[in-house]
Scaffold this motif. Structure first.
Motif, mmCIF file in Angstrom:
data_model
loop_
_atom_site.group_PDB
_atom_site.id
_atom_site.type_symbol
_atom_site.label_atom_id
_atom_site.label_comp_id
_atom_site.label_asym_id
_atom_site.label_seq_id
_atom_site.Cartn_x
_atom_site.Cartn_y
_atom_site.Cartn_z
ATOM 1 N N UNK A 134 0.831 -1.202 0.000
ATOM 2 C CA UNK A 134 0.000 0.000 0.000
ATOM 3 C C UNK A 134 0.868 1.255 0.000
ATOM 4 N N UNK A 135 1.945 1.239 0.789
ATOM 5 C CA UNK A 135 2.820 2.409 0.895
ATOM 6 C C UNK A 135 3.528 2.690 -0.419
ATOM 7 N N UNK A 136 3.871 1.656 -1.162
ATOM 8 C CA UNK A 136 4.545 1.854 -2.451
ATOM 9 C C UNK A 136 3.694 2.686 -3.414
ATOM 10 N N UNK A 137 2.371 2.536 -3.314
ATOM 11 C CA UNK A 137 1.497 3.349 -4.163
ATOM 12 C C UNK A 137 1.234 4.718 -3.552
ATOM 13 N N UNK A 138 1.154 4.784 -2.232
ATOM 14 C CA UNK A 138 0.865 6.059 -1.575
ATOM 15 C C UNK A 138 2.040 7.038 -1.669
ATOM 16 N N UNK A 139 3.256 6.527 -1.646
ATOM 17 C CA UNK A 139 4.427 7.402 -1.622
ATOM 18 C C UNK A 139 4.554 8.250 -2.889
#
Length: 300
Positions: free
Chosen positions: A180-185
């Motif tokens: 999820x963080x890979x897309x949010x960053x």
């Protein structure tokens, strides 16, 4: 014909944007299996924590009724010593739920932070952290937990079982959160936070984790079910909760030889293990669907 009658009638629709929490709640309510499972789980919790306050027997009481089958006096029957089985199942459910919730808390907090750090920093740090995750995932959870618990760490108290299993379940959470963080960053609000001078710790705690909360809640819910089964397995192997206390896994373990002669001693605690695991899994499915928005506006 009057001018009013000649005018075409047009329907107008008001479009109102709803809050994300309201949309999630409505989607969850549409998942009948999840709602039913949540109600059943609440009943199990009330049975475990309110039941002992209302029931006339304690799990430590010894009655004169030895090895009685289920009746109005003892709805779940009694064992060879005279313990009321329903009182013991209440206590066992208490302990199993407490351990499972602690496992979920430990695994979720550690896994969420680990996955968020790996996903935000990327590069060599991400590579190293994910290889550690891969190593932990290759370990047989129950075998490792049983070996550690057998060494007497924490005296086989409930919190020691929770720490051991929580320390082995966090990699599953970290993988989900990292994805999820890979897309949010890459989102604009992260760039805006950096432009305003926010450091990486603040970005993780104030921006990334709150926006990944949906995925975190879902995986934490499923971790509770894993914790219930893990505790039951350890107690069944004799390295979990120890007498004079009890848990659902311990009740199944000590009564496994009574399946044919006194089946109520084995099946009632086993039924509660299955019931808790199934209801939590269905609730997790409902939350997963609820946190997967298809639209942000609805017609009023």
């Amino acid at each position: 014909m009057s001018d009013t009658a000649a005018r075409p009638v047009t329907e107008t629709f008001a479009v109102r944007e709803r809050k994300q929490s309201e949309l999630v709640f409505r989607r969850f309510l549409r998942h009948r299996a999840a709602v039913t499972s949540l109600l059943l789980f609440v009943l199990v919790v009330l049975f475990a924590y309110v039941g002992p306050l209302l029931w006339k027997y304690s799990y430590t009481d010894i009655t004169d009724d030895l090895s009685r089958s289920p009746s109005l006096t003892h709805p779940f029957g009694t064992d060879l010593i005279g313990h009321d089985t329903m009182a013991q199942v209440m206590r066992g459910t208490q302990q199993s739920l407490k351990i499972a919730l602690a496992i979920a808390l430990i695994g979720t907090v550690l896994g969420a932070l680990w996955g968020a750090i790996a996903g935000l920093y990327r590069g060599r740090l991400d590579f190293l952290m994910m290889r550690i995750v891969d190593i932990v995932l290759t370990l047989p959870t129950i075998a490792v937990a049983a070996a550690v618990a057998a060494q007497g760490v924490g005296g086989s108290q409930w919190w020691s079982i929770a720490v051991i299993l929580g320390a082995l379940t966090w990699p599953y959470v970290s993988r989900v959160v990292r994805g999820v963080v890979l897309s949010l960053r890459e989102q604009e609000f992260i760039e805006a936070a950096r432009a305003l001078g926010a450091g990486n710790p603040r970005i993780i705690l104030r921006h990334l984790l709150p926006n990944a909360l949906g995925a975190i809640i879902v995986v934490a819910t499923l971790t509770i079910a894993t914790g219930i089964l893990g505790e039951a397995a350890l107690s069944f192997l004799g390295v979990g909760v120890q007498a004079p206390d009890t848990s659902l896994g311990l009740l199944v373990s000590i009564n496994r030889d009574a399946v044919n002669t006194r089946p109520w001693l084995f099946y009632f605690p086993g039924l509660f293990i299955i019931l808790i695991a199934l209801t939590i899994n269905f609730v997790g499915d409902g939350l997963r669907d609820a946190f997967d928005p298809k639209q942000t506006r609805v017609r009023q």
